[in-house]
Design a protein around this motif. Structure first.
Motif, PDB file in Angstrom:
ATOM      1  N   ASP A   1     -23.163 -30.165  29.796  1.00 11.19           N
ATOM      2  CA  ASP A   1     -22.732 -28.804  30.362  1.00 11.19           C
ATOM      3  C   ASP A   1     -24.030 -28.126  31.129  1.00 11.19           C
ATOM      4  O   ASP A   1     -24.889 -27.702  30.624  1.00 11.19           O
TER       5      ASP A   1
ATOM      6  N   GLN B   1     -21.193 -35.580  17.121  1.00 10.68           N
ATOM      7  CA  GLN B   1     -20.662 -35.848  17.931  1.00 10.68           C
ATOM      8  C   GLN B   1     -19.914 -36.832  17.843  1.00 10.68           C
ATOM      9  O   GLN B   1     -18.312 -37.106  18.306  1.00 10.68           O
TER      10      GLN B   1
ATOM     11  N   GLN C   1     -31.326 -23.276  28.554  1.00  5.60           N
ATOM     12  CA  GLN C   1     -32.192 -23.743  27.292  1.00  5.60           C
ATOM     13  C   GLN C   1     -33.614 -24.045  28.609  1.00  5.60           C
ATOM     14  O   GLN C   1     -34.576 -23.723  27.430  1.00  5.60           O
TER      15      GLN C   1
ATOM     16  N   HIS D   1     -25.506 -33.047  25.940  1.00  4.62           N
ATOM     17  CA  HIS D   1     -23.752 -32.163  26.515  1.00  4.62           C
ATOM     18  C   HIS D   1     -23.943 -32.456  28.088  1.00  4.62           C
ATOM     19  O   HIS D   1     -25.186 -32.563  28.278  1.00  4.62           O
TER      20      HIS D   1
ATOM     21  N   ARG E   1     -19.464 -21.374  25.880  1.00  2.37           N
ATOM     22  CA  ARG E   1     -19.807 -23.014  26.468  1.00  2.37           C
ATOM     23  C   ARG E   1     -21.282 -23.505  25.983  1.00  2.37           C
ATOM     24  O   ARG E   1     -21.477 -23.878  25.421  1.00  2.37           O
TER      25      ARG E   1
ATOM     26  N   VAL F   1     -25.291 -24.445  31.138  1.00  3.85           N
ATOM     27  CA  VAL F   1     -26.100 -24.064  29.273  1.00  3.85           C
ATOM     28  C   VAL F   1     -27.390 -24.621  29.623  1.00  3.85           C
ATOM     29  O   VAL F   1     -28.842 -24.558  28.689  1.00  3.85           O
ATOM     30  N   LEU F   2     -28.085 -26.079  30.066  1.00  3.32           N
ATOM     31  CA  LEU F   2     -28.930 -27.232  29.607  1.00  3.32           C
ATOM     32  C   LEU F   2     -30.026 -26.195  31.162  1.00  3.32           C
ATOM     33  O   LEU F   2     -31.233 -26.794  30.705  1.00  3.32           O
TER      34      LEU F   2
ATOM     35  N   LYS G   1     -30.520 -30.838  21.254  1.00  4.67           N
ATOM     36  CA  LYS G   1     -29.484 -30.340  21.170  1.00  4.67           C
ATOM     37  C   LYS G   1     -29.085 -30.040  23.194  1.00  4.67           C
ATOM     38  O   LYS G   1     -27.996 -29.714  23.343  1.00  4.67           O
ATOM     39  N   ARG G   2     -29.351 -31.682  23.524  1.00  7.80           N
ATOM     40  CA  ARG G   2     -29.367 -31.736  24.547  1.00  7.80           C
ATOM     41  C   ARG G   2     -27.474 -32.696  25.410  1.00  7.80           C
ATOM     42  O   ARG G   2     -27.832 -33.189  26.312  1.00  7.80           O
TER      43      ARG G   2
ATOM     44  N   ALA H   1     -21.437 -26.528  23.669  1.00  7.63           N
ATOM     45  CA  ALA H   1     -22.323 -27.633  24.103  1.00  7.63           C
ATOM     46  C   ALA H   1     -23.301 -27.531  23.188  1.00  7.63           C
ATOM     47  O   ALA H   1     -23.743 -28.711  22.905  1.00  7.63           O
ATOM     48  N   THR H   2     -23.804 -26.823  22.474  1.00  9.45           N
ATOM     49  CA  THR H   2     -25.547 -26.876  21.809  1.00  9.45           C
ATOM     50  C   THR H   2     -24.577 -27.040  19.633  1.00  9.45           C
ATOM     51  O   THR H   2     -25.939 -27.556  19.127  1.00  9.45           O
TER      52      THR H   2
END
Length: 326
Positions: A221, A146, A228, A219, A258, A224-225, A216-217, A262-263
């Motif tokens: 979005d 990142q 997940q 972010h 997306r 997307v969370l 991978k969280r 994000a991930t």
């Protein structure tokens, strides 16, 4: 004789400094002593800090140094090594701007630059890794990617070499980095002798068996969370992309774009990682048959999952259990 400069800074990991110095100083020495032969040192080393002051390591040990990396009268080194950052990474970066600037000017010199573990953050901060392959500790790879999106981060690799820059992965990977550098500068016989003398497994190539599933969280979005979270609860099921798109209220194309943004993974790859991580947990903590574990995480084809497991961990399930099982 080749010269190695190890860069010290407050908050560094002491073992990454003293260990790599031991390897270089004893290359050509320990093996000879074991066989009652005259030692032939192959490298000279020096520990350098900003002003030549002692290096205060994260474990409370203070190391005396051989001078300052800022000393223009020092003969140039063949190898410059940045050790592990043991203190909070962002603090070390902020407190070592002079070092970052100095490192940024070393790219044009005919020498090899190397880092161990989180030391790669200092090389990346100096812009030296842009467009290059690099590795770092698997646990900090998300933060690394990142902060430095232009670096090609390979957290599964134990050592990366891209031109005249080498990076080692987490923890004790300086062993592997040292053996590689000895081979590069002193030849394969010297590196094999060093590995045998120090009882180092020179065949290691991956740190994947040691890593946990990256969350991978990191972010923002929310959609997307939520997906997940849903995948975390339903990873054993057969899941179609169309179902995930319906749950997200997106087209399949938008979902793929997306989720990857994000991930860093596609939904299918993320699902595979979830299954691999749960299988790892069972292999580490239970004696259940391997085929039963594979079925439990949502696979029926044992050979197919074994290939997937090896791809992500570097080991087949049975070998993984032998190494990490209780």
């Amino acid at each position: 004789m080749h010269t190695v400069s190890v860069i010290g800074f407050d908050g560094a990991l002491a073992s990454a400094i003293t260990g790599i110095i031991d390897l270089f100083r004893l290359a050509g020495v320990t093996w000879a002593r074991i066989h009652d032969e005259p030692p032939e040192p192959l490298f000279r080393t020096r520990l350098l800090t900003t002003n030549g002051d002692p290096c205060r390591c994260i474990n409370g040990i203070t190391l005396l140094t051989d001078g300052s990396w800022n000393d223009g009268e020092l003969p140039p080194a063949d190898i410059i090594i940045v050790p592990t950052i043991g203190a909070p990474i962002i603090d070390v970066l902020a407190h070592n701007r002079q070092l970052v600037d100095w490192l940024s000017r070393q790219d044009s010199s005919p020498r090899l630059l190397a880092s161990n573990c989180t030391g790669a953050f200092l090389l990346a901060e100096a812009g030296l890794l842009n467009g290059r392959e690099a590795t770092t500790h698997w646990g900090f790879s998300n933060q690394f990617s990142q902060r430095y999106p232009e670096v090609i981060c390979r957290p599964e690799k134990l050592v990366t070499v891209d031109g005249d820059i080498a990076c080692a992965g987490g923890g004790m990977a300086w062993w592997d980095l040292g053996v590689y550098l000895v081979e590069r500068y002193a030849g394969p016989d010297a590196s094999r002798q060093l590995a045998k003398a120090f009882v180092i497994d020179a065949g290691r190539t991956s740190q994947a068996p040691y890593s946990a599933l990256q969350a991978k969280r990191y972010h923002a979005d929310a959609t997307v969370l939520q997906l997940q979270d849903w995948l975390d609860r339903h990873f054993t099921q057969t899941i179609a992309l169309s179902e995930l798109a319906r749950l997200a209220g997106l087209s399949e194309r938008s979902l793929l774009r997306r989720f990857k943004a994000a991930t860093g993974d596609t939904p299918n790859t993320y699902l595979q990682l979830l299954r691999v991580e749960h299988a790892r947990h069972h292999l580490e903590t239970s004696r259940r048959p391997i085929d039963e574990i594979i079925n439990t995480v949502g696979y029926e084809d044992v050979s197919s999952f074994s290939r997937l497991f090896r791809k992500h961990t570097g080991l087949p399930p049975g070998a993984y259990r032998s190494r990490f099982g209780r």
